[in-house]
Design a protein around this motif. Structure first.
Motif, PDB file in Angstrom:
ATOM      1  N   UNK A  21      43.802  19.416  62.115  1.00 24.76           N
ATOM      2  CA  UNK A  21      43.218  18.306  62.505  1.00 24.76           C
ATOM      3  C   UNK A  21      43.388  17.123  61.645  1.00 24.76           C
ATOM      4  N   UNK A  22      43.401  17.683  60.224  1.00 28.32           N
ATOM      5  CA  UNK A  22      43.638  16.552  59.102  1.00 28.32           C
ATOM      6  C   UNK A  22      45.005  15.985  59.024  1.00 28.32           C
ATOM      7  N   UNK A  23      45.915  16.889  59.383  1.00 29.20           N
ATOM      8  CA  UNK A  23      47.328  16.416  59.580  1.00 29.20           C
ATOM      9  C   UNK A  23      47.673  15.478  60.732  1.00 29.20           C
ATOM     10  N   UNK A  24      46.755  15.896  61.523  1.00 29.73           N
ATOM     11  CA  UNK A  24      46.689  14.992  62.662  1.00 29.73           C
ATOM     12  C   UNK A  24      46.342  13.564  62.520  1.00 29.73           C
ATOM     13  N   UNK A  25      45.346  13.537  61.823  1.00 23.65           N
ATOM     14  CA  UNK A  25      44.579  12.212  61.414  1.00 23.65           C
ATOM     15  C   UNK A  25      45.780  11.456  60.546  1.00 23.65           C
ATOM     16  N   UNK A  26      46.184  11.980  59.371  1.00 23.96           N
ATOM     17  CA  UNK A  26      47.026  11.351  58.489  1.00 23.96           C
ATOM     18  C   UNK A  26      48.423  10.836  59.282  1.00 23.96           C
ATOM     19  N   UNK A  60      32.615   4.567  65.220  1.00 15.92           N
ATOM     20  CA  UNK A  60      31.836   5.469  66.226  1.00 15.92           C
ATOM     21  C   UNK A  60      33.188   6.440  67.057  1.00 15.92           C
ATOM     22  N   UNK A  61      33.922   5.665  67.376  1.00 17.51           N
ATOM     23  CA  UNK A  61      35.017   5.977  68.321  1.00 17.51           C
ATOM     24  C   UNK A  61      35.794   6.897  67.400  1.00 17.51           C
ATOM     25  N   UNK A  62      36.163   6.696  66.057  1.00 18.78           N
ATOM     26  CA  UNK A  62      37.023   7.750  65.120  1.00 18.78           C
ATOM     27  C   UNK A  62      36.121   9.009  65.285  1.00 18.78           C
ATOM     28  N   UNK A  63      34.907   8.877  64.987  1.00 23.44           N
ATOM     29  CA  UNK A  63      34.007  10.065  64.788  1.00 23.44           C
ATOM     30  C   UNK A  63      34.092  10.943  65.947  1.00 23.44           C
ATOM     31  N   UNK A  64      34.001  10.202  67.147  1.00 25.59           N
ATOM     32  CA  UNK A  64      33.911  10.962  68.487  1.00 25.59           C
ATOM     33  C   UNK A  64      35.298  11.670  68.634  1.00 25.59           C
ATOM     34  N   UNK A  65      36.139  11.026  68.625  1.00 23.42           N
ATOM     35  CA  UNK A  65      37.685  11.709  68.862  1.00 23.42           C
ATOM     36  C   UNK A  65      37.870  12.643  67.776  1.00 23.42           C
ATOM     37  N   UNK A  66      37.423  12.498  66.689  1.00 26.91           N
ATOM     38  CA  UNK A  66      37.755  13.582  65.663  1.00 26.91           C
ATOM     39  C   UNK A  66      36.979  14.939  66.111  1.00 26.91           C
ATOM     40  N   UNK A 167      40.004   4.710  59.836  1.00 32.03           N
ATOM     41  CA  UNK A 167      38.954   5.094  59.572  1.00 32.03           C
ATOM     42  C   UNK A 167      38.933   6.839  59.071  1.00 32.03           C
ATOM     43  N   UNK A 168      39.806   7.531  59.652  1.00 42.01           N
ATOM     44  CA  UNK A 168      39.945   8.932  59.511  1.00 42.01           C
ATOM     45  C   UNK A 168      41.074   9.176  58.386  1.00 42.01           C
ATOM     46  N   UNK A 169      41.797   8.174  57.936  1.00 46.43           N
ATOM     47  CA  UNK A 169      42.808   8.487  56.844  1.00 46.43           C
ATOM     48  C   UNK A 169      42.303   9.264  55.421  1.00 46.43           C
ATOM     49  N   UNK A 170      41.272   8.360  54.934  1.00 45.67           N
ATOM     50  CA  UNK A 170      41.114   8.918  53.646  1.00 45.67           C
ATOM     51  C   UNK A 170      40.261  10.197  53.492  1.00 45.67           C
ATOM     52  N   UNK A 171      39.264  10.735  54.442  1.00 40.23           N
ATOM     53  CA  UNK A 171      38.562  11.963  54.624  1.00 40.23           C
ATOM     54  C   UNK A 171      39.647  12.980  54.794  1.00 40.23           C
ATOM     55  N   UNK A 172      40.621  12.558  55.803  1.00 46.61           N
ATOM     56  CA  UNK A 172      41.624  13.677  55.992  1.00 46.61           C
ATOM     57  C   UNK A 172      42.387  14.176  54.888  1.00 46.61           C
ATOM     58  N   UNK A 173      43.223  12.716  54.149  1.00 48.79           N
ATOM     59  CA  UNK A 173      43.892  13.202  52.998  1.00 48.79           C
ATOM     60  C   UNK A 173      43.273  13.696  52.033  1.00 48.79           C
ATOM     61  N   UNK A 174      42.015  13.382  51.607  1.00 47.54           N
ATOM     62  CA  UNK A 174      41.149  14.054  50.782  1.00 47.54           C
ATOM     63  C   UNK A 174      41.030  15.472  51.013  1.00 47.54           C
ATOM     64  N   UNK A 175      40.937  15.971  52.272  1.00 47.07           N
ATOM     65  CA  UNK A 175      40.689  17.372  52.515  1.00 47.07           C
ATOM     66  C   UNK A 175      41.896  17.972  52.340  1.00 47.07           C
ATOM     67  N   UNK A 176      43.229  17.542  52.679  1.00 53.51           N
ATOM     68  CA  UNK A 176      44.432  18.114  52.461  1.00 53.51           C
ATOM     69  C   UNK A 176      44.808  18.178  50.933  1.00 53.51           C
ATOM     70  N   UNK A 177      44.400  17.262  50.285  1.00 52.63           N
ATOM     71  CA  UNK A 177      44.645  17.357  48.622  1.00 52.63           C
ATOM     72  C   UNK A 177      43.956  18.458  48.172  1.00 52.63           C
ATOM     73  N   UNK A 178      42.473  18.651  48.523  1.00 49.45           N
ATOM     74  CA  UNK A 178      41.727  19.550  48.080  1.00 49.45           C
ATOM     75  C   UNK A 178      42.429  21.051  48.682  1.00 49.45           C
ATOM     76  N   UNK A 179      42.705  21.146  49.765  1.00 44.87           N
ATOM     77  CA  UNK A 179      43.389  22.224  50.215  1.00 44.87           C
ATOM     78  C   UNK A 179      44.626  22.712  49.305  1.00 44.87           C
TER      79      UNK A 179
END
Length: 309
Positions: A21-26, A60-66, A167-179
């Motif tokens: 999911x995170x890769x999909x966003x980034x 909101x759309x970004x949250x729902x589609x996530x 909207x999704x990019x930074x949280x997703x990238x942050x998760x991938x960096x943490x991973x």
């Protein structure tokens, strides 16, 4: 395209659903950014930043589609393709119901019947599963809400997706960096082919969503809901024929009710389209006749005799 997606997600194992999911966003943002750069379509950004209401709707759309993406990826890789397909079978009925409740669209009797049959199908499947089909319901409601928000935002499909993935990019990238810091990431550790497939999630995501976003602002919500059941047909067939998922009798009964509801919607839509075309042709003919009658020149007065000076 959405109907064939279940073939793609298993290729990304051993990556987990959240990592995918995170890769999909980034990578989706990367794909749409390249497309916008190639098309030189950046002027909309300034106007969007000046519109807090649209910015809020995009968030909101970004949250729902996530939520929708994450549940779908997990369901496919957990061997729940059939239940996931049910979500997209139900989705047109949910979309139509939202059109009535939120947009005050008026339903014809056949559409009401279809929605009622769809509700009965959910009850039958709840009994069959021994629980509510929560995967299906989450997918159906999240995507219906997403379609409604896209209609309210009313910007182009590519632009809307770019804003959502931003909207999704930074949280997703942050998760991938943490991973990666935890040495739990699969990107780069499973070979170049696997890394390329993870990067391809951007293309797999962007292309059908751009098409959907472009359609959402051009057709009525009820029509959009009707067309969306094409994808789950392919998903269902893949689940049963390719992935060999079980289909006990009660599940067949529930799906049969859903298909009955969709058949009624299709019949009603075709009948209504024919009536609309016939009425439009009648009105056009009447208008042409009226214009011809009104356009007949009045009788000319008798010419006066010439006078000499």
């Amino acid at each position: 395209m959405w109907g064939l997606v279940p073939l793609f997600w298993p290729l990304l194992k051993p990556a987990g659903a959240v990592e995918i999911l995170a890769h999909r966003m980034v990578w989706s943002l990367a794909v749409v950014a390249v497309a916008l750069l190639a098309l030189r379509r950046w002027a909309w950004i300034r106007g969007l930043l000046r519109d807090p209401r649209k910015l809020g709707l995009i968030a909101v759309a970004a949250t729902v589609i996530t939520v929708n993406w994450g549940v779908y990826i997990w369901a496919v890789n957990a061997g729940q393709v059939v239940e996931a397909s049910l979500g997209y079978f139900i989705n047109p009925l949910v979309t139509i119901a939202m059109g009535v409740l939120l947009l005050k669209e008026r339903l014809r009797p056949a559409q009401w019947a279809a929605v009622g049959i769809g509700f009965a199908a959910v009850l039958v499947l709840t009994v069959g599963y021994g629980r509510p089909p929560w995967i299906s319901l989450i997918l159906a409601f999240s995507f219906a809400v997403y379609g409604l928000i896209k209609k309210k935002i009313n910007i182009g499909g590519l632009e809307s997706l770019a804003a959502e993935t931003a909207v999704q990019f930074l949280p997703a990238l942050g998760y991938l960096v943490w991973l990666g810091a935890q040495e739990s990431a699969t990107f780069g550790t499973e070979g170049a082919g696997h890394a390329a497939l993870l990067a391809a999630t951007g293309v797999v995501t962007a292309v059908p969503l751009v098409c959907f976003g472009a359609a959402a602002i051009r057709v009525p919500l009820s029509t959009l809901g009707l067309l969306q059941y094409l994808a789950p047909v392919f998903q269902f067939l893949l689940g049963v024929v390719y992935f060999h998922e079980a289909m006990p009798t009660e599940r067949w009964a529930g799906f049969s009710l859903v298909w009955l509801a969709l058949t009624i919607l299709t019949w009603d839509a075709l009948r209504t389209a024919r009536r609309t075309r016939a009425e439009a042709a009648r009105l056009a003919a009447a208008a042409a006749t009226a214009a011809a009658v009104e356009g007949v020149p009045a009788a000319s007065p008798a010419p006066r005799e010439a006078t000499t000076g």
